[in-house]
Design a protein around this motif. Structure first.
Motif, short mmCIF file in Angstrom:
data_model
loop_
_atom_site.label_atom_id
_atom_site.label_comp_id
_atom_site.label_asym_id
_atom_site.label_seq_id
_atom_site.Cartn_x
_atom_site.Cartn_y
_atom_site.Cartn_z
N PRO A 62 46.79 -28.80 -1.09
CA PRO A 62 46.42 -28.07 0.27
C PRO A 62 48.63 -27.03 0.14
CG PRO A 62 46.41 -30.34 0.99
CD PRO A 62 46.37 -29.86 -0.12
N LYS A 63 47.74 -25.63 -0.14
CA LYS A 63 48.96 -25.33 -0.12
C LYS A 63 49.96 -24.60 1.35
CE LYS A 63 48.34 -22.59 -4.12
NZ LYS A 63 49.24 -23.37 -5.19
N ALA A 64 50.52 -24.52 2.10
CA ALA A 64 51.27 -24.55 2.98
C ALA A 64 51.00 -23.80 3.48
CB ALA A 64 52.98 -24.57 3.33
N LYS A 65 51.01 -22.22 2.93
CA LYS A 65 49.87 -20.84 3.40
C LYS A 65 49.74 -19.95 2.39
CE LYS A 65 51.75 -17.12 6.31
NZ LYS A 65 53.18 -16.01 7.07
N ILE A 66 48.73 -19.34 2.84
CA ILE A 66 48.14 -18.54 1.70
C ILE A 66 47.91 -17.13 1.78
CG2 ILE A 66 46.23 -18.00 -0.21
CD1 ILE A 66 45.20 -20.59 0.13
N GLU A 67 49.17 -16.15 1.31
CA GLU A 67 49.47 -14.73 1.52
C GLU A 67 48.19 -13.98 1.30
OE1 GLU A 67 52.32 -10.95 0.69
OE2 GLU A 67 52.93 -13.31 0.78
N ASN A 68 47.95 -13.20 1.99
CA ASN A 68 46.59 -12.28 1.88
C ASN A 68 47.06 -11.21 1.45
OD1 ASN A 68 44.71 -14.23 2.22
ND2 ASN A 68 44.21 -14.00 4.57
N LYS A 69 47.12 -10.92 -0.03
CA LYS A 69 47.75 -9.22 -0.66
C LYS A 69 45.87 -8.51 -0.22
CE LYS A 69 49.04 -7.18 -4.33
NZ LYS A 69 48.86 -7.60 -5.95
N VAL A 70 46.16 -7.29 0.21
CA VAL A 70 45.48 -6.60 0.00
C VAL A 70 45.02 -5.93 -0.94
CG1 VAL A 70 44.31 -4.73 1.19
CG2 VAL A 70 44.96 -6.53 2.68
N PRO A 71 43.87 -6.27 -2.10
CA PRO A 71 44.11 -5.13 -3.41
C PRO A 71 43.79 -3.39 -2.95
CG PRO A 71 42.04 -6.55 -2.99
CD PRO A 71 43.19 -6.08 -1.75
N THR A 72 45.06 -3.02 -4.19
CA THR A 72 45.26 -1.73 -3.84
C THR A 72 43.56 -1.31 -4.58
OG1 THR A 72 46.10 -1.76 -5.61
CG2 THR A 72 47.39 -1.76 -4.00
N GLU A 73 43.71 0.32 -4.81
CA GLU A 73 42.24 0.49 -5.66
C GLU A 73 42.01 0.40 -6.78
OE1 GLU A 73 39.19 3.13 -5.93
OE2 GLU A 73 40.71 2.97 -4.06
N GLY A 74 40.73 0.08 -7.48
CA GLY A 74 40.85 -0.38 -8.93
C GLY A 74 41.91 -1.73 -9.39
N GLU A 75 42.01 -3.02 -8.29
CA GLU A 75 42.86 -3.90 -8.16
C GLU A 75 41.96 -4.43 -7.50
OE1 GLU A 75 46.31 -6.01 -7.29
OE2 GLU A 75 47.03 -4.00 -8.31
N THR A 76 41.47 -5.46 -8.43
CA THR A 76 40.61 -6.51 -7.22
C THR A 76 41.60 -8.14 -7.32
OG1 THR A 76 39.66 -7.77 -9.47
CG2 THR A 76 38.36 -6.33 -8.12
N GLY A 77 42.59 -7.92 -7.52
CA GLY A 77 43.15 -9.85 -8.15
C GLY A 77 42.92 -10.59 -8.87
N LEU A 78 41.59 -10.13 -9.37
CA LEU A 78 40.57 -10.97 -10.40
C LEU A 78 41.20 -10.50 -11.97
CD1 LEU A 78 37.96 -12.76 -8.26
CD2 LEU A 78 39.70 -13.37 -8.17
N ASP A 79 41.11 -9.65 -11.80
CA ASP A 79 40.79 -8.49 -13.24
C ASP A 79 42.36 -9.63 -14.26
OD1 ASP A 79 39.58 -6.71 -11.61
OD2 ASP A 79 41.21 -4.57 -10.89
N LYS A 80 43.27 -9.36 -13.79
CA LYS A 80 44.15 -10.15 -15.14
C LYS A 80 44.56 -11.31 -15.08
CE LYS A 80 46.67 -6.23 -14.05
NZ LYS A 80 47.98 -5.47 -13.30
N LEU A 81 43.40 -12.33 -14.70
CA LEU A 81 43.15 -13.61 -14.53
C LEU A 81 41.78 -14.30 -15.58
CD1 LEU A 81 43.28 -14.69 -10.93
CD2 LEU A 81 44.82 -14.63 -12.56
N SER A 82 42.48 -15.17 -16.02
CA SER A 82 41.06 -16.03 -16.94
C SER A 82 39.91 -16.23 -16.29
CB SER A 82 41.75 -16.94 -17.39
OG SER A 82 41.77 -17.94 -17.15
N ASP A 83 39.32 -16.61 -16.13
CA ASP A 83 37.67 -17.05 -15.77
C ASP A 83 38.14 -18.05 -15.44
OD1 ASP A 83 36.29 -15.03 -16.67
OD2 ASP A 83 34.68 -16.42 -17.76
N VAL A 84 38.47 -18.81 -15.96
CA VAL A 84 39.31 -20.63 -15.10
C VAL A 84 40.36 -20.41 -14.03
CG1 VAL A 84 40.08 -22.77 -15.58
CG2 VAL A 84 38.60 -21.74 -17.29
#
Length: 127
Positions: A62-84
């Motif tokens: 478990p992480k101490a604190k997870i920062e919720n970053k609001v995605p910008t237009e056209g960016e979801t936050g998952l775009d640059k990540l591999s499937d895993v």
């Protein structure tokens, strides 16, 4: 204190759906909260190591604190990540609104299924 364990039955060999039993310990697909005793039983199970190598079982610190970053237009936050990597992020996200935002723009079927499963878990209170 509960420990988090991610279970992905589709990564077993052969792939499965639904829960899996390790002796009398049940793991459901997605995030599982285990007591220290239950985690010790899982770690001692003869199938644990191979299932961990396949990626079907993954203990999560478990992480101490997870920062919720609001995605910008056209960016979801998952775009640059591999499937895993994206699946790990999805399983550790507890904000339904963020998950639903990702769902709107995600095109990878594996991640769409993971997001839908996670949203269902959170809405049912199983996460």
């Amino acid at each position: 204190m509960n420990k988090l364990v991610l279970f992905r039955p589709e990564k077993l060999n052969p792939p499965r759906k639904g829960e899996q039993y390790y002796d009398r310990l049940q793991l459901k697909p997605g995030t599982n909260h285990l007591s220290e005793v239950e985690l010790a039983k899982l770690l001692a199970h003869p199938d644990y190591e191979q299932h961990r190598i396949w990626g079907a079982i993954e203990p999560v610190e478990p992480k101490a604190k997870i920062e919720n970053k609001v995605p910008t237009e056209g960016e979801t936050g998952l775009d640059k990540l591999s499937d895993v990597a994206a699946q790990k992020v999805i399983e550790q996200t507890f904000d339904v609104a963020v998950l639903e935002t990702w769902l709107k723009s995600e095109k990878r079927k594996v991640l769409i299924n993971a997001i839908n499963r996670r949203v269902t878990e959170l809405k049912k209170g199983e996460a």
